[in-house]
Write an enzyme that holds these catalytic residues in place. Structure first.
Site, PDB file in Angstrom:
ATOM      1  N   ASN A   8     -50.368  -9.496  28.208  1.00 26.73           N
ATOM      2  CA  ASN A   8     -48.614  -9.164  28.223  1.00 26.73           C
ATOM      3  C   ASN A   8     -48.494  -8.114  27.333  1.00 26.73           C
ATOM      4  O   ASN A   8     -48.721  -8.196  26.054  1.00 26.73           O
ATOM      5  CB  ASN A   8     -48.223 -10.625  27.626  1.00 26.73           C
ATOM      6  CG  ASN A   8     -46.627 -10.503  27.485  1.00 26.73           C
ATOM      7  OD1 ASN A   8     -46.070  -9.290  27.849  1.00 26.73           O
ATOM      8  ND2 ASN A   8     -46.017 -11.330  26.688  1.00 26.73           N
ATOM      9  N   LYS A  10     -45.901  -6.702  26.579  1.00 20.90           N
ATOM     10  CA  LYS A  10     -44.527  -6.513  26.197  1.00 20.90           C
ATOM     11  C   LYS A  10     -43.907  -5.518  26.288  1.00 20.90           C
ATOM     12  O   LYS A  10     -44.041  -4.607  27.433  1.00 20.90           O
ATOM     13  CB  LYS A  10     -44.307  -6.990  24.694  1.00 20.90           C
ATOM     14  CG  LYS A  10     -45.447  -8.381  24.498  1.00 20.90           C
ATOM     15  CD  LYS A  10     -45.119  -9.134  23.462  1.00 20.90           C
ATOM     16  CE  LYS A  10     -45.987 -10.304  23.270  1.00 20.90           C
ATOM     17  NZ  LYS A  10     -45.956 -11.224  22.100  1.00 20.90           N
ATOM     18  N   HIS A  97     -40.929 -16.635  28.679  1.00 20.14           N
ATOM     19  CA  HIS A  97     -41.686 -16.404  27.379  1.00 20.14           C
ATOM     20  C   HIS A  97     -40.818 -16.723  26.234  1.00 20.14           C
ATOM     21  O   HIS A  97     -39.851 -16.469  26.227  1.00 20.14           O
ATOM     22  CB  HIS A  97     -42.291 -14.952  27.789  1.00 20.14           C
ATOM     23  CG  HIS A  97     -43.019 -14.314  26.488  1.00 20.14           C
ATOM     24  ND1 HIS A  97     -42.617 -14.061  25.192  1.00 20.14           N
ATOM     25  CD2 HIS A  97     -44.281 -14.613  26.280  1.00 20.14           C
ATOM     26  CE1 HIS A  97     -43.441 -14.025  24.483  1.00 20.14           C
ATOM     27  NE2 HIS A  97     -44.816 -14.199  25.047  1.00 20.14           N
ATOM     28  N   GLU A  99     -40.225 -15.075  23.738  1.00 22.40           N
ATOM     29  CA  GLU A  99     -39.099 -13.836  23.371  1.00 22.40           C
ATOM     30  C   GLU A  99     -37.842 -13.871  24.134  1.00 22.40           C
ATOM     31  O   GLU A  99     -36.949 -13.362  23.811  1.00 22.40           O
ATOM     32  CB  GLU A  99     -39.776 -12.635  23.356  1.00 22.40           C
ATOM     33  CG  GLU A  99     -41.055 -12.361  22.073  1.00 22.40           C
ATOM     34  CD  GLU A  99     -42.278 -11.810  22.207  1.00 22.40           C
ATOM     35  OE1 GLU A  99     -42.393 -11.043  23.201  1.00 22.40           O
ATOM     36  OE2 GLU A  99     -43.213 -12.024  21.503  1.00 22.40           O
ATOM     37  N   GLU A 170     -47.581 -21.947  24.496  1.00 24.89           N
ATOM     38  CA  GLU A 170     -47.777 -20.818  23.343  1.00 24.89           C
ATOM     39  C   GLU A 170     -46.853 -21.266  22.187  1.00 24.89           C
ATOM     40  O   GLU A 170     -45.469 -20.935  22.386  1.00 24.89           O
ATOM     41  CB  GLU A 170     -47.033 -19.479  23.861  1.00 24.89           C
ATOM     42  CG  GLU A 170     -47.751 -18.833  25.233  1.00 24.89           C
ATOM     43  CD  GLU A 170     -47.573 -17.275  25.378  1.00 24.89           C
ATOM     44  OE1 GLU A 170     -48.472 -16.650  25.008  1.00 24.89           O
ATOM     45  OE2 GLU A 170     -46.553 -17.098  25.688  1.00 24.89           O
ATOM     46  N   GLY A 176     -47.916 -13.485  17.777  1.00 25.72           N
ATOM     47  CA  GLY A 176     -47.926 -12.300  17.008  1.00 25.72           C
ATOM     48  C   GLY A 176     -47.980 -12.436  15.625  1.00 25.72           C
ATOM     49  O   GLY A 176     -47.329 -11.452  14.735  1.00 25.72           O
ATOM     50  N   SER A 214     -51.964 -15.180  19.273  1.00 28.53           N
ATOM     51  CA  SER A 214     -52.850 -14.736  18.391  1.00 28.53           C
ATOM     52  C   SER A 214     -54.425 -15.139  18.742  1.00 28.53           C
ATOM     53  O   SER A 214     -55.117 -15.163  17.856  1.00 28.53           O
ATOM     54  CB  SER A 214     -52.557 -15.238  16.947  1.00 28.53           C
ATOM     55  OG  SER A 214     -51.558 -14.898  16.485  1.00 28.53           O
TER      56      SER A 214
HETATM   57  P1  PGA Z   1     -49.987 -12.670  20.656  1.00 25.73           P
HETATM   58  O1  PGA Z   1     -48.694 -12.748  21.851  1.00 25.73           O
HETATM   59  O2  PGA Z   1     -51.229 -12.499  21.334  1.00 25.73           O
HETATM   60  O3  PGA Z   1     -49.574 -11.211  20.219  1.00 25.73           O
HETATM   61  O4  PGA Z   1     -49.627 -13.764  19.665  1.00 25.73           O
HETATM   62  C1  PGA Z   1     -48.999 -13.908  23.029  1.00 25.73           C
HETATM   63  C2  PGA Z   1     -47.875 -13.863  23.770  1.00 25.73           C
HETATM   64  O5  PGA Z   1     -46.699 -13.427  23.376  1.00 25.73           O
HETATM   65  O6  PGA Z   1     -47.985 -14.027  25.074  1.00 25.73           O
END
Ligand code: PGA
Length: 251
Positions: A8, A10, A97, A99, A170, A176, A214
């Site tokens: 992803n 983003k 997601h 976010e 997640e 992140g 992560s």
């Molecule tokens: P990350 O993000 O690997 O940076 O933690 C995962 C995601 O948002 O799908």
């Protein structure tokens, strides 16, 4: 069931950066891709066409979208429809997601609307779910997952082909942050999700449950080896071809 290794991206990467990373990824992984894996790249809308061209005709590499609006077409300024995405060669899309839920205010109901509509229009959907840290601290993990699944999957056909739908667990506090969920936490959540899926779908054992939050080259093998983990959804570590390749090829 093949494991799905998804990137992803983003809201990162210009056109030239995206094309370069996609090409490097293919060069680094195509030859050695294990037979039981598939790779999914989920870039910004602006890069879909280009990444689709890089992956064109390459088996086991797929293109996905980060979001869409649950209408075929119409006066929805700034939105994009599943029909337009399919036209660009997208076969997958994310829905819900964290976010989108927590930064952009999408509700459980709206996410469910997208899941139903996206499936109906032929996209394979990855429904993202996961608890916030305060919910985990209050012992509400199962309650949150149950609610997000119930609203997210409402109205989806019971006999759906399992490859059409995946769930990404997640935990919001692991996205992140560099703080990955531990093996016990992951297995617990994934087993809970599998049992919940049994309530909805005939082929629930074959629906992929991905872990995201992560994931890095140094923890990918362990995570991919856990019970009921059928793939990973990778943000930060997917932005560089080198680190994402290591995850794709992790043994
Ligand atoms: P990350 O993000 O690997 O940076 O933690 C995962 C995601 O948002 O799908």
């Amino acid at each position: 069931m093949k494991k799905l290794i998804a990137a992803n991206w983003k809201m990162f990467k210009t056109w030239s950066e995206g094309m370069q990373t996609a090409r490097e990824l293919l060069v680094a992984t195509r030859q050695d891709l294990p037979a039981d894996r598939e790779v999914l790249l989920i870039p910004s809308f602006t890069l879909l066409k280009g990444v689709g061209e890089v992956f064109s005709g390459v088996e086991n590499y797929y293109l996905g979208a980060q979001n869409f609006y649950p209408e075929e077409q119409g006066a929805y300024t700034g939105e994009i429809s599943p029909v337009q995405l399919k036209d660009l060669g997208c076969s997958f899309a994310l829905a819900g997601h964290s976010e989108r839920r927590h930064v952009l205010g999408e509700t459980d109901e709206f996410v469910g609307q997208k899941v139903r509509f996206g499936l109906e229009k032929g996209l394979n959907i990855i429904l993202c779910i996961g608890e916030k840290i305060e919910e985990r601290k209050k012992g509400q993990v199962e309650e949150v997952l149950h609610r997000q699944l119930a609203k997210g999957l409402a109205g989806v056909e019971k006999d759906i082909e399992p490859q059409r739908l995946s769930i990404a667990y997640e935990p919001v506090w692991a996205i992140g942050t560099g703080e990955v969920a531990g093996p016990k936490e992951i297995v617990h959540a994934h087993t809970f999700i599998r049992n919940e899926l049994a309530e909805y779908f005939q082929f629930y054992k074959d629906i992929r449950i991905l872990y995201g939050g992560s994931v890095k080259p140094d923890n990918a093998s362990q995570i991919l080896g856990l019970d009921n983990v059928d793939g990973v959804l990778v943000g930060g570590a997917s932005l560089k071809a080198e680190s994402f390749s290591q995850i794709v090829l992790a043994e």
